[in-house]
Scaffold this active site. Structure first.
Site, PDB file in Angstrom:
ATOM      1  N   LYS A  76       0.865  -1.178   0.000  1.00  0.00           N
ATOM      2  CA  LYS A  76       0.000   0.000   0.000  1.00  0.00           C
ATOM      3  C   LYS A  76       0.902   1.228   0.000  1.00  0.00           C
ATOM      4  O   LYS A  76       1.929   1.241   0.690  1.00  0.00           O
ATOM      5  CB  LYS A  76      -0.885  -0.028   1.257  1.00  0.00           C
ATOM      6  CG  LYS A  76      -1.900   1.097   1.360  1.00  0.00           C
ATOM      7  CD  LYS A  76      -2.783   0.915   2.598  1.00  0.00           C
ATOM      8  CE  LYS A  76      -3.862   1.980   2.696  1.00  0.00           C
ATOM      9  NZ  LYS A  76      -4.752   1.765   3.866  1.00  0.00           N
ATOM     10  N   SER A 151      -9.749   1.862   2.926  1.00  0.00           N
ATOM     11  CA  SER A 151      -8.849   2.650   2.089  1.00  0.00           C
ATOM     12  C   SER A 151      -7.812   1.817   1.341  1.00  0.00           C
ATOM     13  O   SER A 151      -7.193   2.310   0.402  1.00  0.00           O
ATOM     14  CB  SER A 151      -8.130   3.678   2.947  1.00  0.00           C
ATOM     15  OG  SER A 151      -7.272   3.031   3.883  1.00  0.00           O
ATOM     16  N   SER A 175     -10.021  -0.667   7.005  1.00  0.00           N
ATOM     17  CA  SER A 175      -9.449  -0.527   5.669  1.00  0.00           C
ATOM     18  C   SER A 175      -8.772  -1.757   5.069  1.00  0.00           C
ATOM     19  O   SER A 175      -8.374  -1.719   3.908  1.00  0.00           O
ATOM     20  CB  SER A 175      -8.450   0.623   5.643  1.00  0.00           C
ATOM     21  OG  SER A 175      -9.152   1.821   5.587  1.00  0.00           O
TER      22      SER A 175
HETATM   23  N1  GLN Z   1     -13.085   4.108   6.452  1.00  0.00           N
HETATM   24  C1  GLN Z   1     -12.469   4.513   7.669  1.00  0.00           C
HETATM   25  C2  GLN Z   1     -12.049   5.954   7.549  1.00  0.00           C
HETATM   26  O1  GLN Z   1     -12.353   6.561   6.590  1.00  0.00           O
HETATM   27  C3  GLN Z   1     -11.315   3.647   7.991  1.00  0.00           C
HETATM   28  C4  GLN Z   1     -10.120   3.912   7.199  1.00  0.00           C
HETATM   29  C5  GLN Z   1      -8.953   3.051   7.553  1.00  0.00           C
HETATM   30  O2  GLN Z   1      -9.104   1.984   8.174  1.00  0.00           O
HETATM   31  N2  GLN Z   1      -7.765   3.517   7.202  1.00  0.00           N
HETATM   32  O3  GLN Z   1     -11.429   6.502   8.405  1.00  0.00           O
END
Ligand code: GLN
Length: 486
Positions: A76, A151, A175
């Site tokens: 990532k 994400s 995410s």
């Molecule tokens: N969707 C969540 C957010 O927008 C989690 C994101 C993540 O786990 N990095 O913060």
């Protein structure tokens, strides 16, 4: 070749039936053919990858190979990798070339895995759909009109489409698990502190945790073996003896108590998703596990609490990107304040700006007690709910996300709807627990559904055992999206 699991690929390499260079060329060709339609990668570097593959081949020839030596991998794009551009999906870091390796990157390099590219992601890991990337959205290999989740959507899509056998991700609020569920891949978020955050661009430090995507629970165990371990450069890294995350895979489920939180099966859950998850739970029961109802009474408060704590930490972490020390610098500015203002306004996208504003607000004098401190207290209650539940069960199981992958654009105008995507994943992060997602069927519109397995602290081996035993009896994890199978 791209259908094979990590252990099968490893065997191929060690028995010299294929070289790492061949493997890497194969996957690079797949990326070149398929990625333009998916946008899963921000950077691919064939030259660097082939050089690393040749090193791995030399190591294989010397008989010094480990389980991952010579296997292509993607990170990532928030893991710093020396000499690689590390953008975090942001214009702010569009041109940042990392001068050092993250701990996770170091670990995979030491294991001889071959980095082929950096994957697309929501900007600074903020999002649930990968639509917040400065580099454009990622598309779901099962249906290109839909999101892959976020994400870590690029990593999930890349593994689902068989563009790499495995990839890393991070899970601050879901995410890894949510994109795994949306793309029919397997994803694990380890216990907070099990994997070092050193060299990971920070979003919300008390919640961020690195993990990985693969095609099976067995693969996840191999990835965990490579990436977990104490690192003194991360003050929250937990010092424990190294463990073999695959050590419980051979054990049956006989007698295991699987907690099913009643709050996870409500009207928020799409019927097609609920049906798949229930059928998966029935399979665990057929294998001798005992299902016990548990309760997480403060579950409904998790999303609001998260959206106070995560933005608060983000607003602090992201203050370093000021156009002076780090990040994009505006071309024209009148004075220092103007430089900060313009650089940050140009460098950050709308969701990141929203979080910085919310975070600064909840931390400000007069609001700190009302919001931030209150959220910390409720966070403690959420962790206590899990501790209570784990007195009655060994693992917890349920859905990952309330729905299947949604169409691109469906939730972009309503941040709260987007935030609710993480209803079932966020409590795990707030408590610092480990969780994983494995494919358990197809729900609405024939799209993939994930089964979430949540463990107690450092209970990864047990979670992986549940997932593995489930995968011995089912083949959902072997299904490839049509169009990417060959
Ligand atoms: N969707 C969540 C957010 O927008 C989690 C994101 C993540 O786990 N990095 O913060």
């Amino acid at each position: 070749m791209h259908e094979l699991t990590l252990s099968a690929l490893g065997a191929l390499l060690r028995e010299r039936r294929a070289s790492s260079e061949e493997l890497v060329r194969h996957f690079l060709a797949r990326i070149a053919a398929h990625d333009p339609a998916l946008n899963a990668f921000i950077t691919v570097d064939g030259e660097k990858a082939l050089a690393a593959a040749r090193e791995a081949d030399a190591r294989l020839a010397r008989g010094e190979a480990g389980p991952l030596t010579g296997i292509p991998l993607a990170h990532k794009d928030l893991f710093c990798a020396k000499g690689w551009r590390t953008t975090c999906g942001s214009r702010m870091l569009e041109n940042f070339i990392s001068p050092y390796d993250a701990h996770v990157v170091e670990r995979f390099n030491a294991a001889g895995a071959v980095l082929v590219g950096k994957t697309n992601m929501d900007e600074f890991a903020m999002g649930s759909s990968n639509e917040n990337s400065h580099f454009g959205p990622v598309r779901n290999p099962w249906d290109p009109a839909r999101v892959p989740g976020g994400s870590s959507g690029g990593s999930a899509a890349a593994v689902a489409a068989r563009l790499v056998p495995a990839a890393t991700g991070t899970d601050t609020g879901g995410s890894i698990r949510q994109p795994a569920a949306f793309t029919g891949t397997c994803g694990i978020r380890p216990t907070y502190g099990a994997v070092s955050r050193y060299g990971m661009v920070a979003f919300a430090s008390s919640l961020d945790q690195a993990g990985a995507f693969g095609k099976s629970a067995e693969d996840l165990a191999l990835l965990m073996n490579a990436m977990a371990g104490f690192d003194e450069r991360d003050s929250t890294s937990v010092e424990r003896p190294p463990e073999d995350y695959g050590r419980e895979l051979a054990q049956p489920l006989e007698g295991l108590r699987v907690g099913v939180p009643k709050e996870y099966f409500t009207d928020d859950l799409a019927p097609g998703v609920a049906a798949c998850v229930r059928e998966a739970l029935a399979e665990l029961e057929r294998q001798g596990a005992r299902l016990v109802e548990v309760s997480l009474p403060n579950q409904a408060l998790a999303v609001p609490v998260y959206y106070v704590i995560a933005p608060a930490e983000a607003s602090s972490n992201l203050s370093r990107f000021d156009g002076v020390r780090y990040g994009h610098r505006a071309a024209d500015y009148a004075d220092l304040n103007d430089l900060y203002r313009k650089s940050r306004a140009e460098g950050f996208g709308p969701e990141v700006r929203r979080r910085i504003l919310v975070g600064t607000y909840v931390l400000s004098h007069g609001y700190y007690d009302a919001y931030y401190l209150q959220a910390q207290k409720v966070r403690r209650l959420i962790a206590r709910d899990f501790a209570e539940a784990f007195r009655a069960c060994d693992v917890i199981a349920g859905p990952v996300a309330p729905s299947v992958a949604f169409p691109l654009g469906a939730k972009t105008s309503d941040p709260v709807q987007m935030y609710l995507e993480d209803l079932y994943t966020i409590p795990v992060n707030l408590a610092g627990l480990p969780g994983l997602s494995v494919p358990c069927g197809f729900g609405e519109q024939g799209l993939s559904v994930g089964l979430q397995v949540i463990g107690d602290y450092f209970g990864e081996a047990r979670m992986l055992r549940v997932a593995h035993r489930y995968q011995l009896a089912t083949d959902w994890h072997r299904r490839a999206p049509p169009g990417f199978a060959s």
